[in-house]
Write a protein that holds these residues in place. Sequence first.
Motif, PDB file in Angstrom:
ATOM      1  N   MET A   1       0.835  -1.199   0.000  1.00  0.00           N
ATOM      2  CA  MET A   1       0.000   0.000   0.000  1.00  0.00           C
ATOM      3  C   MET A   1       0.874   1.255   0.000  1.00  0.00           C
ATOM      4  O   MET A   1       1.797   1.400   0.798  1.00  0.00           O
ATOM      5  N   LYS A   2       0.577   2.121  -0.933  1.00  0.00           N
ATOM      6  CA  LYS A   2       1.346   3.350  -1.032  1.00  0.00           C
ATOM      7  C   LYS A   2       0.480   4.515  -0.554  1.00  0.00           C
ATOM      8  O   LYS A   2      -0.667   4.655  -0.966  1.00  0.00           O
ATOM      9  N   ILE A   3       1.020   5.308   0.336  1.00  0.00           N
ATOM     10  CA  ILE A   3       0.256   6.454   0.846  1.00  0.00           C
ATOM     11  C   ILE A   3       0.804   7.728   0.213  1.00  0.00           C
ATOM     12  O   ILE A   3       1.961   8.091   0.428  1.00  0.00           O
ATOM     13  N   ASN A   4      -0.020   8.355  -0.589  1.00  0.00           N
ATOM     14  CA  ASN A   4       0.397   9.610  -1.205  1.00  0.00           C
ATOM     15  C   ASN A   4      -0.035  10.769  -0.310  1.00  0.00           C
ATOM     16  O   ASN A   4      -1.057  11.394  -0.541  1.00  0.00           O
ATOM     17  N   VAL A   5       0.756  11.033   0.716  1.00  0.00           N
ATOM     18  CA  VAL A   5       0.359  12.035   1.703  1.00  0.00           C
ATOM     19  C   VAL A   5       0.059  13.374   1.050  1.00  0.00           C
ATOM     20  O   VAL A   5      -0.963  13.996   1.280  1.00  0.00           O
ATOM     21  N   MET A   6       0.978  13.793   0.158  1.00  0.00           N
ATOM     22  CA  MET A   6       0.826  15.130  -0.428  1.00  0.00           C
ATOM     23  C   MET A   6      -0.426  15.200  -1.297  1.00  0.00           C
ATOM     24  O   MET A   6      -1.161  16.197  -1.252  1.00  0.00           O
ATOM     25  N   THR A   7      -0.685  14.149  -2.075  1.00  0.00           N
ATOM     26  CA  THR A   7      -1.882  14.130  -2.918  1.00  0.00           C
ATOM     27  C   THR A   7      -3.131  14.200  -2.057  1.00  0.00           C
ATOM     28  O   THR A   7      -4.056  14.959  -2.346  1.00  0.00           O
ATOM     29  N   ASP A   8      -3.162  13.427  -0.990  1.00  0.00           N
ATOM     30  CA  ASP A   8      -4.321  13.441  -0.091  1.00  0.00           C
ATOM     31  C   ASP A   8      -4.519  14.820   0.527  1.00  0.00           C
ATOM     32  O   ASP A   8      -5.642  15.313   0.614  1.00  0.00           O
ATOM     33  N   ILE A   9      -3.427  15.414   0.958  1.00  0.00           N
ATOM     34  CA  ILE A   9      -3.518  16.741   1.582  1.00  0.00           C
ATOM     35  C   ILE A   9      -4.094  17.743   0.597  1.00  0.00           C
ATOM     36  O   ILE A   9      -5.004  18.512   0.930  1.00  0.00           O
ATOM     37  N   LEU A  10      -3.603  17.722  -0.638  1.00  0.00           N
ATOM     38  CA  LEU A  10      -4.063  18.701  -1.622  1.00  0.00           C
ATOM     39  C   LEU A  10      -5.517  18.443  -2.011  1.00  0.00           C
ATOM     40  O   LEU A  10      -6.279  19.387  -2.222  1.00  0.00           O
ATOM     41  N   GLU A  11      -5.931  17.172  -2.083  1.00  0.00           N
ATOM     42  CA  GLU A  11      -7.326  16.880  -2.409  1.00  0.00           C
ATOM     43  C   GLU A  11      -8.265  17.339  -1.299  1.00  0.00           C
ATOM     44  O   GLU A  11      -9.307  17.931  -1.557  1.00  0.00           O
ATOM     45  N   ALA A  12      -7.878  17.064  -0.062  1.00  0.00           N
ATOM     46  CA  ALA A  12      -8.690  17.528   1.073  1.00  0.00           C
ATOM     47  C   ALA A  12      -8.763  19.049   1.076  1.00  0.00           C
ATOM     48  O   ALA A  12      -9.812  19.646   1.308  1.00  0.00           O
ATOM     49  N   ASN A  13      -7.626  19.673   0.794  1.00  0.00           N
ATOM     50  CA  ASN A  13      -7.575  21.138   0.738  1.00  0.00           C
ATOM     51  C   ASN A  13      -8.518  21.679  -0.339  1.00  0.00           C
ATOM     52  O   ASN A  13      -9.254  22.646  -0.119  1.00  0.00           O
ATOM     53  N   ASP A  14      -8.499  21.037  -1.506  1.00  0.00           N
ATOM     54  CA  ASP A  14      -9.333  21.508  -2.629  1.00  0.00           C
ATOM     55  C   ASP A  14     -10.813  21.410  -2.292  1.00  0.00           C
ATOM     56  O   ASP A  14     -11.602  22.258  -2.723  1.00  0.00           O
ATOM     57  N   ARG A  15     -11.197  20.377  -1.553  1.00  0.00           N
ATOM     58  CA  ARG A  15     -12.610  20.238  -1.167  1.00  0.00           C
ATOM     59  C   ARG A  15     -13.043  21.400  -0.273  1.00  0.00           C
ATOM     60  O   ARG A  15     -14.118  21.967  -0.450  1.00  0.00           O
ATOM     61  N   ILE A  16     -12.178  21.750   0.684  1.00  0.00           N
ATOM     62  CA  ILE A  16     -12.514  22.873   1.576  1.00  0.00           C
ATOM     63  C   ILE A  16     -12.492  24.189   0.798  1.00  0.00           C
ATOM     64  O   ILE A  16     -13.343  25.055   0.988  1.00  0.00           O
ATOM     65  N   ALA A  17     -11.550  24.310  -0.130  1.00  0.00           N
ATOM     66  CA  ALA A  17     -11.465  25.529  -0.949  1.00  0.00           C
ATOM     67  C   ALA A  17     -12.754  25.710  -1.752  1.00  0.00           C
ATOM     68  O   ALA A  17     -13.244  26.835  -1.902  1.00  0.00           O
ATOM     69  N   ALA A  18     -13.314  24.610  -2.242  1.00  0.00           N
ATOM     70  CA  ALA A  18     -14.545  24.698  -3.038  1.00  0.00           C
ATOM     71  C   ALA A  18     -15.714  25.191  -2.181  1.00  0.00           C
ATOM     72  O   ALA A  18     -16.557  25.964  -2.650  1.00  0.00           O
ATOM     73  N   VAL A  19     -15.734  24.765  -0.927  1.00  0.00           N
ATOM     74  CA  VAL A  19     -16.784  25.239  -0.007  1.00  0.00           C
ATOM     75  C   VAL A  19     -16.602  26.731   0.260  1.00  0.00           C
ATOM     76  O   VAL A  19     -17.560  27.515   0.225  1.00  0.00           O
ATOM     77  N   ASN A  20     -15.349  27.144   0.511  1.00  0.00           N
ATOM     78  CA  ASN A  20     -15.072  28.580   0.700  1.00  0.00           C
ATOM     79  C   ASN A  20     -15.548  29.363  -0.522  1.00  0.00           C
ATOM     80  O   ASN A  20     -16.196  30.410  -0.403  1.00  0.00           O
ATOM     81  N   ARG A  21     -15.229  28.850  -1.690  1.00  0.00           N
ATOM     82  CA  ARG A  21     -15.552  29.542  -2.943  1.00  0.00           C
ATOM     83  C   ARG A  21     -17.069  29.733  -3.095  1.00  0.00           C
ATOM     84  O   ARG A  21     -17.535  30.814  -3.492  1.00  0.00           O
ATOM     85  N   GLN A  22     -17.826  28.689  -2.736  1.00  0.00           N
ATOM     86  CA  GLN A  22     -19.295  28.799  -2.812  1.00  0.00           C
ATOM     87  C   GLN A  22     -19.804  29.917  -1.904  1.00  0.00           C
ATOM     88  O   GLN A  22     -20.677  30.686  -2.271  1.00  0.00           O
TER      89      GLN A  22
END
Lengths: 223, 223
Positions: A1-22
């Motif tokens: 199992m490979k954990i892409n920490v940075m990818t996960d962090i950026l995806e989680a960040n983008d979800r919150i950014a989308a809520v802010n944007r709305q």
Amino acid sequence: MKINVMTDILEANDRIAAVNRQLFDSHKNLVLNLMSSPGAGKTMLLEKTAQALRGKLRLGVIVGDVETARDKERLEKYDLPVVQLNTGSACHLDANMIASALPHVDLTNIDVLVIENVGNLVCPAEFRVGEDFKIMILSVTEGDEKPLKYPLMFRESSLLLINKIDLLKYTNFNLDEAKANARKVNPNIEIVDISCVTGEGISDWAAWLSGCYKRKFGTNSLA
Amino acid sequence: MKINVMTDILEANDRIAAVNRQLFDSHKNLVLNLMSSPGAGKTMLLEKTAQALRGKLRLGVIVGDVETARDKERLEKYDLPVVQLNTGSACHLDANMIASALPHVDLTNIDVLVIENVGNLVCPAEFRVGEDFKIMILSVTEGDEKPLKYPLMFRESSLLLINKIDLLKYTNFNLDEAKANARKVNPNIEIVDISCVTGEGISDWAAWLSGCYKRKFGTNSLA
């Protein structure tokens, strides 16, 4: 199992950014993420912007710093709503930090919200915060090769403000070379030369802001 | 279960830094970790340092940049051993990056190894790379309040070089205030004013370097 920490962090960040944007969109806020090296002139630009937009668009600021509330204190003199975020050791703002600040910002009385990021030419460009546009300042005392050495921020930015052009004659900064380098990494980047000391270019920058607001909302709120 | 990712990262980093440091010590290298904002003058300082140390101490450089090999190309003109590290997206150098560069550095022919970090006033200060001292540059065009806004780097540094003092008269930078601010966060910091353009202060900086070398190894290698 490979954990892409940075990818996960950026995806989680983008979800919150989308809520802010709305939230921003529902309040008719034009939101800009303002980035640069330390000392390139972000806060002074906002001081000049407050004056240039007076009676036209209502400016609000969220200002991020590792420590101190100095930038907030400088900006409050212009009767702006300003919220200071201290990141402690974090070298950039992320969407979650902005989300945590929003309950303290009266978005209904703001047309243009500028998020002044931590002074850093690298990390802030990686994190969306819910902005319409990323914009950046490069000051002539930093050197004309910076777009090539720190390409991500120039690639991500819609507008590049080249600041401190009043100091151009005392440096070996080549303005044409700087612009060519910026366009090499981002052919679509718009560029405005400014001096926050002499005021040169500030009206062009204010016009750019008003144009963005009008394109997004079809009107100038105070017109 | 609580996972302290940052603590684990820094501990792992410190272990590798200690191994680097042993290697440096066994080769009689004085090692400096040179940090600053983008464009504060790290590479130009090293150009001047190469000239100032010629015939006295043998300089070598590991230069970290997000992208490009421009700094390496500038420095190689001074007949120095220079290794370029490109960090891709990383905003700082860490001990492992330096360890990976060391097989490409001829440590036996170097007295003073300067590790030129990525231009960034925040993150590099968190990561030891095996250096004897962290040192930093603040340029007068960045503003005299920077030690308070970005305290960690000033706290971690043994020496602060205040650069571009030839531009002092064109800015509102208050030199006394900058020094007082730096000493507020780090009472022990040494401070030297320099201009890499006029050469002012470069001999003081070279003397600081020679002094450090002599205190560590009891001799000047070429003396």
